[in-house]
Write a protein that holds these residues in place. Structure first.
Motif, PDB file in Angstrom:
ATOM      1  N   ARG A   1      -1.078  -7.519   1.162  1.00  0.00           N
ATOM      2  CA  ARG A   1      -1.336  -6.462   2.029  1.00  0.00           C
ATOM      3  C   ARG A   1      -1.015  -5.168   1.400  1.00  0.00           C
ATOM      4  N   LEU A   2      -0.015  -5.192   0.197  1.00  0.00           N
ATOM      5  CA  LEU A   2       0.433  -4.048  -0.349  1.00  0.00           C
ATOM      6  C   LEU A   2      -0.660  -3.677  -1.240  1.00  0.00           C
ATOM      7  N   LEU A   3      -1.318  -4.589  -1.886  1.00  0.00           N
ATOM      8  CA  LEU A   3      -2.438  -4.220  -2.594  1.00  0.00           C
ATOM      9  C   LEU A   3      -3.458  -3.759  -2.064  1.00  0.00           C
ATOM     10  N   ARG A   4      -4.031  -4.245  -0.869  1.00  0.00           N
ATOM     11  CA  ARG A   4      -5.147  -3.749  -0.290  1.00  0.00           C
ATOM     12  C   ARG A   4      -4.751  -2.364   0.286  1.00  0.00           C
ATOM     13  N   ALA A   5      -3.583  -2.036   0.626  1.00  0.00           N
ATOM     14  CA  ALA A   5      -3.376  -0.565   1.126  1.00  0.00           C
ATOM     15  C   ALA A   5      -3.596   0.296   0.120  1.00  0.00           C
ATOM     16  N   LEU A   6      -3.192  -0.138  -0.999  1.00  0.00           N
ATOM     17  CA  LEU A   6      -3.512   0.654  -2.190  1.00  0.00           C
ATOM     18  C   LEU A   6      -4.818   0.541  -2.896  1.00  0.00           C
ATOM     19  N   SER A   7      -5.696  -0.112  -2.242  1.00  0.00           N
ATOM     20  CA  SER A   7      -7.096  -0.243  -2.840  1.00  0.00           C
ATOM     21  C   SER A   7      -7.205  -0.872  -4.268  1.00  0.00           C
ATOM     22  N   LEU A   8      -6.251  -1.886  -4.634  1.00  0.00           N
ATOM     23  CA  LEU A   8      -5.961  -2.452  -5.891  1.00  0.00           C
ATOM     24  C   LEU A   8      -6.532  -4.043  -5.683  1.00  0.00           C
ATOM     25  N   THR A   9      -6.689  -4.420  -6.679  1.00  0.00           N
ATOM     26  CA  THR A   9      -7.321  -5.887  -6.707  1.00  0.00           C
ATOM     27  C   THR A   9      -6.275  -6.930  -6.790  1.00  0.00           C
TER      28      THR A   9
ATOM     29  N   GLU B   1       3.476   9.225   1.950  1.00  0.00           N
ATOM     30  CA  GLU B   1       2.330   8.792   2.244  1.00  0.00           C
ATOM     31  C   GLU B   1       2.083   7.261   1.951  1.00  0.00           C
ATOM     32  N   VAL B   2       2.758   7.014   0.912  1.00  0.00           N
ATOM     33  CA  VAL B   2       2.812   5.553   0.455  1.00  0.00           C
ATOM     34  C   VAL B   2       3.225   4.641   1.407  1.00  0.00           C
ATOM     35  N   GLU B   3       4.459   5.184   1.918  1.00  0.00           N
ATOM     36  CA  GLU B   3       5.268   4.398   2.872  1.00  0.00           C
ATOM     37  C   GLU B   3       4.571   4.085   4.277  1.00  0.00           C
ATOM     38  N   GLU B   4       3.837   5.379   4.755  1.00  0.00           N
ATOM     39  CA  GLU B   4       2.946   5.199   6.038  1.00  0.00           C
ATOM     40  C   GLU B   4       1.706   4.201   5.622  1.00  0.00           C
ATOM     41  N   THR B   5       1.134   4.467   4.625  1.00  0.00           N
ATOM     42  CA  THR B   5      -0.161   3.885   4.321  1.00  0.00           C
ATOM     43  C   THR B   5       0.137   2.272   4.103  1.00  0.00           C
ATOM     44  N   VAL B   6       0.894   1.868   3.483  1.00  0.00           N
ATOM     45  CA  VAL B   6       1.394   0.398   3.473  1.00  0.00           C
ATOM     46  C   VAL B   6       1.717  -0.276   4.570  1.00  0.00           C
ATOM     47  N   TYR B   7       2.485   0.636   5.334  1.00  0.00           N
ATOM     48  CA  TYR B   7       3.064   0.001   6.634  1.00  0.00           C
ATOM     49  C   TYR B   7       1.845   0.076   7.475  1.00  0.00           C
TER      50      TYR B   7
ATOM     51  N   ALA C   1      -0.875  -1.194   6.912  1.00  0.00           N
ATOM     52  CA  ALA C   1      -1.810  -2.075   6.543  1.00  0.00           C
ATOM     53  C   ALA C   1      -1.054  -3.441   6.507  1.00  0.00           C
ATOM     54  N   GLY C   2      -0.036  -3.423   7.137  1.00  0.00           N
ATOM     55  CA  GLY C   2       1.309  -4.504   7.512  1.00  0.00           C
ATOM     56  C   GLY C   2       1.871  -4.721   6.214  1.00  0.00           C
ATOM     57  N   GLY C   3       2.080  -3.970   5.272  1.00  0.00           N
ATOM     58  CA  GLY C   3       2.679  -4.260   3.999  1.00  0.00           C
ATOM     59  C   GLY C   3       4.160  -3.846   3.995  1.00  0.00           C
ATOM     60  N   LEU C   4       5.045  -3.571   2.746  1.00  0.00           N
ATOM     61  CA  LEU C   4       6.538  -3.259   3.017  1.00  0.00           C
ATOM     62  C   LEU C   4       6.527  -2.580   1.839  1.00  0.00           C
TER      63      LEU C   4
END
Length: 472
Positions: A120-128, A147-153, A155-158
């Protein structure tokens, strides 16, 4: 202040029992700017006193046994995941993507130990999926921390942005946490008083014959149920077959327990769970608030089906405020609440010398369950106790000015008296002994962890170790 009187009062304990505790102070353990050693000592002391109190009540003793808290044993236990060895191998504590990262305007910390959180973390940041540490560092360096905090959360990440203590104090969640008690205790109904009285045991086991459903993961919740297993409870840990625990967490945190898997979305496994619940005394949960409600596992619904139940709930942020539905771990709570700033330097954020929020809250959670059993035996009622890592952090950071030079490595020789080894189905284990000590109490778990998820989903057969007793 992180003193025993405050914690014992938060648990609803009788102040007249506090003189039963003696402390062995040892310098050089858990050094930090914040009073980590004092918090750790207090949490273990409160748990041991709650165990001694319940044991005296169930055995009909005229006096509560004396409790002894040794800073060395406490520090070893708070580092248990670091002291663990499996056939001589050191444990894996943090994955490569679980760390601090520089952002365009500060710092953020991520947690990606579990495969689904990493994905989920990688997907939130558009990484492979094969993204390297260097690639992620470059991406995060161009984005604001919030922004990173909100984007990752989303997407269900941390991921949590670094905040100062002052920033956390004015944050909506910080304000909500500060307004709550350290231990939230509630009586749910008027179920009659119930006391399961053990026959004579040696050593005295306060939780002998009690049955615990363990719906927890990682450290804090499993620490609580590991303590209950030490004290004689039959602890059955239940996980989803689709959500495996990390092997080293299981090897460290599941001493004294049995481990099984149930898929509550299937009728058969759901029926099995209800059969287990019908004979349970305690349910301990450690998932984010509301995550288990869809299965009818809220405290109120559990108590409806099993009157007289004790429910002990753990969360990261508390079940309230703007972050009430979010998940997190100890390391992330330290970052949000200002602890990482306090324990860091001008160049880089820091961390506590141990995952003290996890371990401390875990011991308090066990203490809350034990005290609920004592109150229930006297007054009746199904009971619920709620604790949050962020509220423990507020307790740690409030009332004292930070001192010293920050966290320093604890001399490993200080832990040696409280480390031992045993054979297990997982291999030869080196582990930290439990720090809960009271007169005639247990000194080690009855068994090492077995293989994750491989035990049958049933209570161990009654063997005469306990019997229902009359209401008080």
């Amino acid at each position: 202040m992180t003193d025993i009187a405050f914690a014992w009062s938060a648990l609803g304990g009788d102040a007249a029992l506090l003189p039963r505790i003696t402390t062995v102070v040892r310098e050089g353990v858990l050094p930090a700017r914040l009073p980590v050693r004092e918090l750790a000592r207090t949490c273990v002391g409160a748990c041991a006193l709650a165990a001694a109190e319940l044991g005296a009540l169930r055995a009909g003793l005229a006096e509560v046994p004396e409790v002894r808290v040794d800073d060395g044993a406490v520090a070893a236990a708070f580092h248990s995941e670091r002291h663990l060895r499996v056939d001589g191998r050191e444990p894996v504590t943090f994955a490569p993507l679980s760390r601090f990262w520089r952002t365009a305007d500060g710092w953020v910390r991520t947690h990606a130990n579990y495969p689904h959180h990493r994905e989920r973390l990688l997907r939130a940041l558009s990484l492979t999926a094969d993204a390297s540490v260097e690639t992620m560092a470059a991406v995060l360096a161009e984005r604001p921390a919030a922004e990173v905090e909100e984007t990752v959360y989303a997407a269900g990440g941390l991921a949590v942005a670094l905040r100062t203590p002052e920033e956390w104090a004015t944050h909506g969640q910080g304000i909500a946490v500060a307004a709550r008690p350290l231990v939230e205790r509630e009586r749910l109904d008027s179920a009659p008083a119930r006391l399961r009285t053990p026959v004579e045991t040696a050593p005295l086991l306060p939780a002998a014959g009690l049955r615990v459903l363990d719906l927890t993961r990682v450290i804090a919740g499993p620490e609580a149920t590991r303590a209950l297993a030490l004290l004689g409870a039959d602890v059955l840990r239940i996980d989803s077959p689709r959500l495996r625990e990390l092997p080293d967490h299981h090897a460290d945190m599941d001493f004294g327990k049995r481990s099984t898997t149930l898929d509550l979305s299937t009728a058969g496994d759901r029926r099995t769970f209800e059969e287990l619940l019908a004979r349970a005394d305690i349910v301990v949960t450690g998932y984010r608030p509301g995550a288990l409600d869809r299965w009818g596992l809220s405290p109120e619904l559990l108590a409806e089906r099993r009157p007289g139940l004790v429910v002990a709930q753990l969360s990261a942020w508390g079940a309230y405020g703007p972050w009430g539905g979010r998940r997190a771990f100890d390391s992330l709570v330290q970052v949000a609440t200002g602890i990482a700033v306090t324990e860091g330097s001008a160049e880089r954020p820091g961390a506590l010398p141990a995952q003290a929020l996890d371990h401390g809250t875990g011991f308090l959670l066990a203490a809350a369950a034990l005290r609920a059993l004592t109150d229930q035996a006297r007054e009746g009622g199904s009971r619920v106790a709620r604790l949050a890592l962020a509220r423990t952090a507020h307790w740690l950071t409030g009332g004292t000015e930070p001192t010293g030079d920050g966290p320093q490595p604890t001399d490993p020789r200080l832990a040696a008296p409280w480390l031992t080894e045993t054979d297990s189905p997982l291999g030869r284990l080196r582990y930290a002994l439990p720090p809960i000590r009271f007169t005639s109490g247990p000194t080690d778990w009855p068994r090492p962890p077995g293989r994750w998820g491989q035990d049958p989903a049933r209570w161990e057969p009654d063997d005469g170790a306990s019997r229902p007793g009359p209401p008080l």
